[in-house]
Enzyme design. Structure first.
Site: not given
Ligand code: MG
Length: 371
Positions: A133, A159, A161, A186, A211, A236, A260, A288
């Site tokens: 990420s 991934k 953000k 995400d 996400e 999520d 998670k 995580g």
């Molecule tokens: Mg997320």
């Protein structure tokens, strides 16, 4: 405890130089020690739970509820903790410690203990498929430089953000250079349903998923957004239980689930969510909270189950910590995999002196937290 990150990492509160967590050690009368990790942050940004509330709830309510109890199956733990509502991160810590201690007592790895609670055919693969990420950078060029570095390290899924003003042009810029990589975005709840037309522009970039675009507690509005997009939405933050998972899937709010284990109060509920996803033929992956060794080892064991079908946010130790609480460190293997430790329980050795040193660092760095 507090442990230095190798680089300042952006948490829900801001840039943090230290990972904070509460490490739970559970001692059984047969001489086993089980480890668990509570990933609460100092500030109630990702979750309403904090280091302070978690210490309070763990020491006043959750630990006393287990002390002296005879537990032969870790899935019995949620019922023992049911007098306390909420506080999933704290519950996860003690439940994980029970899973670890019981697996050791039964001569099993944690992955074997999880599989023993699933139908035949769900045995661990021995490794988890993982990705990495990447946070918000000032420019597309800087983002591309980090992507290139991570791909070079061997990570097979990227991934990114995103937030309003940092989304469509970012995806376009990345796709221009890397048209074929496994790429997902995400949003961490940064948009509203009024942004649907804007978000639909992301459909042209062949994303693995988008996400959590909408509210962190929302399922209903996501069910209005998903039918408007060809990109699969993954939930999520708003999935706290197997019931939430069933509701989200049956309302059509998402097509992928990010689990998670800490967020859903532990591996017992995680196994329920796993079963719901298998029943609905829904892709599942494990996220995580930048766990330290004992927490990361347990998540890896879960992520190695075959119903976890997409790459997980579990990176090598070196991405976060110069020295972890446990050995050996987790290393990225060819094929963007991390192997599950083969020993009993979590399978890594937790060094109590390192835990004590990290606890001392916590007291030194956050004196205003000591009451
Ligand atoms: Mg997320």
């Amino acid at each position: 405890m507090a442990m230095p990150f190798v680089e300042n990492l952006r948490t829900s509160f801001g840039e943090e130089p230290f990972k904070t967590a509460i490490i739970a050690a559970l001692h059984t009368d047969e001489g086993f020690t089980g480890w668990g990790e509570c990933g609460a942050e100092i500030h109630p940004g990702y979750s309403y739970e904090t280091m302070g509330t978690s210490m309070h709830v763990l020491s006043e309510f959750l630990a006393p509820a287990l002390l002296g109890k005879r537990i032969s199956d870790a899935t019995d733990v949620p019922a023992l903790l049911s007098a306390t509502r909420g506080h999933p991160l704290a519950k996860h810590a003690v439940e994980s410690a029970v899973w670890d201690a019981l697996a050791q007592a039964n001569g099993q790895s944690l992955a074997q203990a999880f599989a023993a609670h699933l139908p035949a055919g769900h045995e661990s693969r021995g490794y988890a498929n993982v990705g990495v990420s990447i946070g918000i950078k000032p420019t597309v060029e800087e983002t591309l430089a980090v992507i290139t570095k991570r791909l070079g390290e061997g990570y097979g899924r990227i991934k990114l953000k995103i937030q309003p003003g940092w989304d469509v042009e970012l995806a376009r810029g990345v796709r221009k250079v890397y048209p074929d990589i496994l790429l997902m975005l995400d949003a961490n709840s940064a948009y509203t349903l009024a942004d649907a037309d804007h978000l639909k522009q992301l459909d042209e970039f062949n994303l693995l998923m988008l996400e959590q675009p909408l509210g962190h507690e929302d399922i209903y509005q996501h069910s209005k957004l998903q039918p408007q997009m060809t990109t699969r939405i993954c939930l999520d933050e708003s999935i706290l239980s197997a019931d939430d998972t069933r509701m989200a899937l049956e309302l059509g709010a998402c097509k992928i689930i990010n689990l998670k284990p800490a967020r859903v109060s532990g591996y017992t509920e995680s196994l329920e969510i796993y079963r719901v996803c298998v029943e609905h033929n829904t892709p599942l992956w494990v996220g995580g909270l930048m766990e330290t060794g004992p927490g990361r080892a347990a998540n890896l064991a879960f992520a190695s189950l075959p119903g976890v079908t997409l790459p997980c946010d579990i990176s090598a130790t070196s991405r976060y910590y110069a020295q972890d609480l446990s050995e050996p460190p987790f290393e990225l293997q060819p094929g963007s995999r991390i192997n599950v430790p083969t020993g009993l329980g979590i399978g890594v050795h937790v060094y109590e002196d390192r835990v004590r040193a990290a606890a001392a660092l916590w007291r030194e760095q956050y004196p205003y937290q000591q009451s």
